[in-house]
Design a protein around this motif. Sequence first.
Motif, PDB file in Angstrom:
ATOM      1  N   ARG A 193       1.253  -0.823   0.059  1.00 53.33           N
ATOM      2  CA  ARG A 193      -0.128   0.016   0.209  1.00 53.33           C
ATOM      3  C   ARG A 193       0.529   1.710   0.121  1.00 53.33           C
ATOM      4  NH1 ARG A 193      -5.164  -2.136   1.384  1.00 53.33           N
ATOM      5  NH2 ARG A 193      -4.754  -4.195   1.343  1.00 53.33           N
ATOM      6  N   ARG A 236       3.226   1.463  -2.953  1.00 53.27           N
ATOM      7  CA  ARG A 236       2.351   0.797  -4.594  1.00 53.27           C
ATOM      8  C   ARG A 236       3.097   0.209  -5.460  1.00 53.27           C
ATOM      9  NH1 ARG A 236      -1.451   1.757  -2.577  1.00 53.27           N
ATOM     10  NH2 ARG A 236      -2.046   2.240  -5.274  1.00 53.27           N
ATOM     11  N   ARG A 259     -12.041   1.994   1.079  1.00 53.79           N
ATOM     12  CA  ARG A 259     -11.131   2.513   0.132  1.00 53.79           C
ATOM     13  C   ARG A 259     -11.464   2.030  -1.198  1.00 53.79           C
ATOM     14  NH1 ARG A 259      -9.087   4.864   3.896  1.00 53.79           N
ATOM     15  NH2 ARG A 259      -6.929   5.469   4.148  1.00 53.79           N
ATOM     16  N   ASN A 283      -9.057   1.281  -6.922  1.00 54.43           N
ATOM     17  CA  ASN A 283      -7.641   1.067  -7.889  1.00 54.43           C
ATOM     18  C   ASN A 283      -7.894   0.863  -9.560  1.00 54.43           C
ATOM     19  OD1 ASN A 283      -8.355  -1.584  -6.957  1.00 54.43           O
ATOM     20  ND2 ASN A 283      -6.055  -2.269  -6.813  1.00 54.43           N
ATOM     21  N   GLU A 286      -2.303  -2.698  -9.368  1.00 55.46           N
ATOM     22  CA  GLU A 286      -2.450  -1.561  -8.391  1.00 55.46           C
ATOM     23  C   GLU A 286      -2.600  -1.919  -7.087  1.00 55.46           C
ATOM     24  OE1 GLU A 286      -2.962   2.423  -9.494  1.00 55.46           O
ATOM     25  OE2 GLU A 286      -1.230   2.371 -10.814  1.00 55.46           O
ATOM     26  N   VAL A 310      -5.793   2.041  -2.962  1.00 58.89           N
ATOM     27  CA  VAL A 310      -4.776   3.014  -2.989  1.00 58.89           C
ATOM     28  C   VAL A 310      -4.804   3.531  -1.489  1.00 58.89           C
ATOM     29  CG1 VAL A 310      -6.302   4.265  -4.968  1.00 58.89           C
ATOM     30  CG2 VAL A 310      -7.362   4.340  -2.566  1.00 58.89           C
ATOM     31  N   ASN A 311      -3.560   4.161  -0.641  1.00 59.04           N
ATOM     32  CA  ASN A 311      -4.006   4.255   0.942  1.00 59.04           C
ATOM     33  C   ASN A 311      -4.039   5.430   1.086  1.00 59.04           C
ATOM     34  OD1 ASN A 311      -2.676   2.543   3.189  1.00 59.04           O
ATOM     35  ND2 ASN A 311      -0.587   4.710   2.452  1.00 59.04           N
ATOM     36  N   ASP A 365      -2.888   8.619  -3.482  1.00 59.68           N
ATOM     37  CA  ASP A 365      -2.995   7.747  -4.151  1.00 59.68           C
ATOM     38  C   ASP A 365      -4.695   7.935  -5.101  1.00 59.68           C
ATOM     39  OD1 ASP A 365      -0.450   6.821  -3.383  1.00 59.68           O
ATOM     40  OD2 ASP A 365      -1.696   5.863  -1.730  1.00 59.68           O
ATOM     41  N   ARG A 399      -4.794  10.324  -7.280  1.00 60.26           N
ATOM     42  CA  ARG A 399      -4.057  10.295  -8.923  1.00 60.26           C
ATOM     43  C   ARG A 399      -5.004   9.345  -9.235  1.00 60.26           C
ATOM     44  NH1 ARG A 399      -0.574   7.807  -7.014  1.00 60.26           N
ATOM     45  NH2 ARG A 399       1.457   9.439  -6.590  1.00 60.26           N
ATOM     46  N   CYS A 400      -5.890   8.347  -8.814  1.00 60.29           N
ATOM     47  CA  CYS A 400      -6.678   7.396  -9.655  1.00 60.29           C
ATOM     48  C   CYS A 400      -8.090   7.805 -10.191  1.00 60.29           C
ATOM     49  CB  CYS A 400      -7.030   6.338  -8.647  1.00 60.29           C
ATOM     50  SG  CYS A 400      -8.154   4.670  -9.236  1.00 60.29           S
TER      51      CYS A 400
END
Length: 580
Positions: A31, A34, A425, A533, A537, A540-541, A545, A548-549
Amino acid sequence: MNILGITYSSHDSSATMIVDGQVVAIAEEERFTRRKHDFAFPRHSVRCVLDAAGLSSRDVDVVALPYRLFNGFLRRAWYGVKNFRKAKSFLPRNIGYELLLAHSFEAKLRGEFRANDLPLAERCRIEMYEHHLCHAASAYLASPHEDALIISWDGRGEWPCILYALGEGPQIRVLDKCYFPDSIGQVYQAVTQYLGFADIGDEYKVMGLAPYGSPTYLDVFRAMLRVDGWKVTVDQGYMNYHIYNRHMADRYSMRLAERLGPPRRPSEPIERRHQDVAASLQCRVNEIGVAAAAALRAAHPRLRNLCLTGGVAQNIIMNHHIYEQAGYDDVFVGPASYDGGLSLGAALLTAHRADAMKDRFVMRHAAWGQAFSTAQIETELRSYHIPHVRPRDVVATTARLLGEGKVVGWFQGRAEFGPRALGNRSILADPRQPAMKDIVNRKIKFREEFRPFAPSVLAERFSEFFEGCPPSPFMTFSARVKKGAPPIPAVTHVDGSARPQAVSEHANLRYWRVIKAFEALTGVPVVLNTSFNVKGEPIVNAPVDAIRCFFSTGLDYLVLEDVVVGKGEDASRLPGYERA
């Protein structure tokens, strides 16, 4: 007592912190780095769990590891001698390395901590436990059962591939083992590779593909994988994984290809034959799982509960069949039965053996990772000049967006432990829309079209929609979608099954409230939930993250704690939306 468990030198590195008998935090290295299934020293995970406990590395009293030197050593050595001609690299890689490592293992481990600016105190002890015993502990010692039978099965530990055990109170007594090369996990990996997927980490694709086919090759897999009581054996004529030749690309042999046809290459289309191979493999794994679990139950009729763990226990279809057919009252599978959960098992073993547990730990949720405040999130958004809004009721706003057919990235609380996003998440969508599965697959996840999505359902309404599995909060069982229930086509697989998550009010209040609000709008207490995610990948953490996703996919909205972010003109529809 401050106990740090770590999974290290295996795939899925992780760390667990137990302080004075209380589990404080669990984190997985992938996490932070990545890199999926990261096997590096878990320095980020260790810092995360130490920070959660308010400790430094010098405060750690015990470091617990899920690997015991020389476990099964004589069996390994004899295997290497017997197979020396066809597995010449086996002895130096698996025996010689351990002999070299043994005399300086603790010094090397302490050096690894120092090299990562995490020095241990001289008084800190190093405890080492058998791989499968740690798997067993991660399930049984985190289950709600005071006694249970335990099965741990994966590719391979130090040498065992399957462990059968009995748990009573805090004690785990080993009953029997199956040893390499008789490994269900290794066979499943080999066939995963044969079908053109990655041999480690893509097994779930074979599970998703299996319902599209018919078990026309079941006779091949029955000849290959045999079970007598709970003893599993593998006909190695079909396999190459046991040869240990580092230059050999294929885990399967030409004999398998002769029986099943040419292997599929990753660039080739999936044909009906490939679907049938997946269905046949899965059918045989189901049969073996039920047979082994039932035989164990028959030998110990007093014990009515079962704990499943190890990488093979990630197979939700097999778990479903065991639950329905093996004769147990309950079957418990935790959120991380694969190697990422070993750090928890090692830490729990240490705590129980030191009589340091105040109360029995029960894994009721998987939210043990890193958390971020709304203030931290807004600081991150402003640093990128991203417009956002704080609605008066973020739960109601999220439910309304889902009801309008929007796909929402949902980020709240502590990160989940394990491979499933369970409402902290997650990517959420409306399960009632038949096209939603293809929309999420094509525009957001960028993954194979045959792979299904999971439903999250209010725990109190679980039995109205699903049958054939316990109301698991961890998505560890396949279930049948009930006929007559309101249709949820976006989360119903081609065979009428689903991988449901039961969401309870006490375990995840905010996520439960979203589903409850969605039900108030639509009459359906279910949402589509998939991991936050994209293909390839980790989940996300951190907020960065998720951001960006969000901007690199077709997600419509992003909810980060109390903050909502939109795109383009849709963003202006949110009440109070202003540019930062």
